[in-house]
Design a protein around this motif. Sequence first.
Motif, PDB file in Angstrom:
ATOM      1  N   TRP A   1       0.849  -1.195   0.000  1.00  0.00           N
ATOM      2  CA  TRP A   1       0.000   0.000   0.000  1.00  0.00           C
ATOM      3  C   TRP A   1       0.883   1.242   0.000  1.00  0.00           C
ATOM      4  CZ3 TRP A   1       0.659  -3.024   4.304  1.00  0.00           C
ATOM      5  CH2 TRP A   1       1.135  -2.409   5.454  1.00  0.00           C
ATOM      6  N   PRO A   2       0.413   2.317  -0.671  1.00  0.00           N
ATOM      7  CA  PRO A   2       1.136   3.588  -0.640  1.00  0.00           C
ATOM      8  C   PRO A   2       1.031   4.220   0.751  1.00  0.00           C
ATOM      9  CG  PRO A   2      -0.477   3.535  -2.419  1.00  0.00           C
ATOM     10  CD  PRO A   2      -0.732   2.348  -1.557  1.00  0.00           C
ATOM     11  N   GLY A   3       2.047   4.977   1.130  1.00  0.00           N
ATOM     12  CA  GLY A   3       2.047   5.611   2.444  1.00  0.00           C
ATOM     13  C   GLY A   3       0.912   6.602   2.649  1.00  0.00           C
ATOM     14  N   THR A   4       0.273   7.034   1.568  1.00  0.00           N
ATOM     15  CA  THR A   4      -0.820   8.009   1.681  1.00  0.00           C
ATOM     16  C   THR A   4      -2.172   7.355   1.942  1.00  0.00           C
ATOM     17  OG1 THR A   4      -1.060   7.945  -0.717  1.00  0.00           O
ATOM     18  CG2 THR A   4       0.322   9.702   0.204  1.00  0.00           C
ATOM     19  N   GLN A   5      -2.238   6.050   1.977  1.00  0.00           N
ATOM     20  CA  GLN A   5      -3.527   5.379   2.205  1.00  0.00           C
ATOM     21  C   GLN A   5      -3.781   5.149   3.689  1.00  0.00           C
ATOM     22  OE1 GLN A   5      -3.964   1.772  -0.052  1.00  0.00           O
ATOM     23  NE2 GLN A   5      -4.592   2.898  -1.855  1.00  0.00           N
ATOM     24  N   VAL A   6      -4.997   5.476   4.120  1.00  0.00           N
ATOM     25  CA  VAL A   6      -5.430   5.097   5.463  1.00  0.00           C
ATOM     26  C   VAL A   6      -5.511   3.574   5.458  1.00  0.00           C
ATOM     27  CG1 VAL A   6      -7.335   5.180   7.114  1.00  0.00           C
ATOM     28  CG2 VAL A   6      -6.712   7.239   5.829  1.00  0.00           C
ATOM     29  N   HIS A   7      -5.028   2.959   6.524  1.00  0.00           N
ATOM     30  CA  HIS A   7      -5.012   1.498   6.567  1.00  0.00           C
ATOM     31  C   HIS A   7      -5.026   1.002   8.012  1.00  0.00           C
ATOM     32  CE1 HIS A   7      -0.832   2.755   6.961  1.00  0.00           C
ATOM     33  NE2 HIS A   7      -0.634   1.635   7.648  1.00  0.00           N
ATOM     34  N   GLY A   8      -5.347  -0.247   8.169  1.00  0.00           N
ATOM     35  CA  GLY A   8      -5.305  -0.926   9.454  1.00  0.00           C
ATOM     36  C   GLY A   8      -5.551  -2.405   9.234  1.00  0.00           C
ATOM     37  N   PHE A   9      -5.151  -3.200  10.219  1.00  0.00           N
ATOM     38  CA  PHE A   9      -5.298  -4.653  10.111  1.00  0.00           C
ATOM     39  C   PHE A   9      -6.078  -5.191  11.296  1.00  0.00           C
ATOM     40  CE2 PHE A   9      -1.696  -3.684   7.491  1.00  0.00           C
ATOM     41  CZ  PHE A   9      -1.840  -4.543   6.413  1.00  0.00           C
ATOM     42  N   GLU A  10      -6.962  -6.118  11.004  1.00  0.00           N
ATOM     43  CA  GLU A  10      -7.689  -6.860  12.038  1.00  0.00           C
ATOM     44  C   GLU A  10      -7.125  -8.274  12.015  1.00  0.00           C
ATOM     45  OE1 GLU A  10     -11.639  -6.574  10.564  1.00  0.00           O
ATOM     46  OE2 GLU A  10     -11.676  -4.396  10.776  1.00  0.00           O
ATOM     47  N   CYS A  11      -6.829  -8.796  13.182  1.00  0.00           N
ATOM     48  CA  CYS A  11      -6.210 -10.124  13.257  1.00  0.00           C
ATOM     49  C   CYS A  11      -7.177 -11.132  13.865  1.00  0.00           C
ATOM     50  CB  CYS A  11      -4.940 -10.058  14.099  1.00  0.00           C
ATOM     51  SG  CYS A  11      -3.719  -8.948  13.398  1.00  0.00           S
ATOM     52  N   GLU A  12      -7.085 -12.348  13.372  1.00  0.00           N
ATOM     53  CA  GLU A  12      -7.823 -13.470  13.949  1.00  0.00           C
ATOM     54  C   GLU A  12      -6.845 -14.239  14.815  1.00  0.00           C
ATOM     55  OE1 GLU A  12      -9.614 -15.861  10.894  1.00  0.00           O
ATOM     56  OE2 GLU A  12     -10.265 -14.097   9.781  1.00  0.00           O
ATOM     57  N   GLY A  13      -6.789 -13.935  16.094  1.00  0.00           N
ATOM     58  CA  GLY A  13      -5.847 -14.610  16.985  1.00  0.00           C
ATOM     59  C   GLY A  13      -4.446 -14.061  16.839  1.00  0.00           C
ATOM     60  N   ALA A  14      -3.471 -14.902  17.146  1.00  0.00           N
ATOM     61  CA  ALA A  14      -2.070 -14.489  17.113  1.00  0.00           C
ATOM     62  C   ALA A  14      -1.618 -14.225  15.684  1.00  0.00           C
ATOM     63  CB  ALA A  14      -1.204 -15.558  17.751  1.00  0.00           C
ATOM     64  N   SER A  15      -0.762 -13.213  15.523  1.00  0.00           N
ATOM     65  CA  SER A  15      -0.323 -12.818  14.195  1.00  0.00           C
ATOM     66  C   SER A  15       1.108 -12.297  14.251  1.00  0.00           C
ATOM     67  CB  SER A  15      -1.257 -11.719  13.667  1.00  0.00           C
ATOM     68  OG  SER A  15      -0.821 -11.251  12.414  1.00  0.00           O
ATOM     69  N   LEU A  16       1.850 -12.525  13.166  1.00  0.00           N
ATOM     70  CA  LEU A  16       3.203 -11.998  13.006  1.00  0.00           C
ATOM     71  C   LEU A  16       3.358 -11.584  11.555  1.00  0.00           C
ATOM     72  CD1 LEU A  16       6.148 -11.521  13.973  1.00  0.00           C
ATOM     73  CD2 LEU A  16       6.592 -13.926  13.410  1.00  0.00           C
ATOM     74  N   ALA A  17       3.774 -10.336  11.340  1.00  0.00           N
ATOM     75  CA  ALA A  17       3.977  -9.829   9.983  1.00  0.00           C
ATOM     76  C   ALA A  17       5.243  -8.990   9.947  1.00  0.00           C
ATOM     77  CB  ALA A  17       2.775  -9.002   9.537  1.00  0.00           C
ATOM     78  N   LEU A  18       5.878  -8.983   8.792  1.00  0.00           N
ATOM     79  CA  LEU A  18       7.090  -8.207   8.574  1.00  0.00           C
ATOM     80  C   LEU A  18       6.795  -7.164   7.509  1.00  0.00           C
ATOM     81  CD1 LEU A  18      10.165  -7.862   9.036  1.00  0.00           C
ATOM     82  CD2 LEU A  18      10.487  -9.498   7.166  1.00  0.00           C
ATOM     83  N   SER A  19       7.033  -5.895   7.830  1.00  0.00           N
ATOM     84  CA  SER A  19       6.825  -4.809   6.875  1.00  0.00           C
ATOM     85  C   SER A  19       8.156  -4.307   6.347  1.00  0.00           C
ATOM     86  CB  SER A  19       6.086  -3.639   7.533  1.00  0.00           C
ATOM     87  OG  SER A  19       4.760  -3.984   7.816  1.00  0.00           O
ATOM     88  N   ILE A  20       8.187  -4.048   5.055  1.00  0.00           N
ATOM     89  CA  ILE A  20       9.323  -3.428   4.402  1.00  0.00           C
ATOM     90  C   ILE A  20       8.872  -2.018   4.067  1.00  0.00           C
ATOM     91  CG2 ILE A  20      10.950  -3.547   2.490  1.00  0.00           C
ATOM     92  CD1 ILE A  20       9.631  -6.469   2.113  1.00  0.00           C
ATOM     93  N   VAL A  21       9.400  -1.048   4.787  1.00  0.00           N
ATOM     94  CA  VAL A  21       9.002   0.345   4.605  1.00  0.00           C
ATOM     95  C   VAL A  21       9.961   1.003   3.629  1.00  0.00           C
ATOM     96  CG1 VAL A  21       8.718   2.569   5.754  1.00  0.00           C
ATOM     97  CG2 VAL A  21       8.072   0.454   6.941  1.00  0.00           C
TER      98      VAL A  21
END
Length: 167
Positions: free
Chosen positions: A130-150
Amino acid sequence: DTFDSWIENTREALGGEFGIQAPCIECASWDAMERLRSLLAPILSVTGPRSYRYNAFAGDYRLTPFGYHVDPHHEGVFQVVLEGRRRGRFWEGLALSEDRDDAWVEDASRTPAREPDVVLDLEPGDVVFWPGTQVHGFECEGASLALSIVIDRAAVRHRHEVESGLA
């Protein structure tokens, strides 16, 4: 130890649901940075030589700890889901608050009034951008692990610059 046991131990220690962001994990060690570069080589080969940061998000939170927000200091973000299931919600050309310019950066107290432009259900192995100008958020189902490359911006864009570019 497994990821699930770490989640359980952390939840116990903190007294409930939690979310952790580990920014700039490439600074942890040269070995870690090389492993990240190797893991993410297919993405980095397309984006070319840029300034990158790597952030890890872990926990069993229901919604991104920052709430729905925008990151105008990011050119864009790739996120790889490593554990758990996440639902990403994205809005284009949306400001969360009309009365405060600082809300352009992050405003966890607001939920966008309209439906998102894009909703993606993500599981381990999925990559989202996603572009940095987009409003965003994540909803998780239980435990979650994610890696972001900014992908960093050379200069932060102010709210009026982004909005005029979207017009």
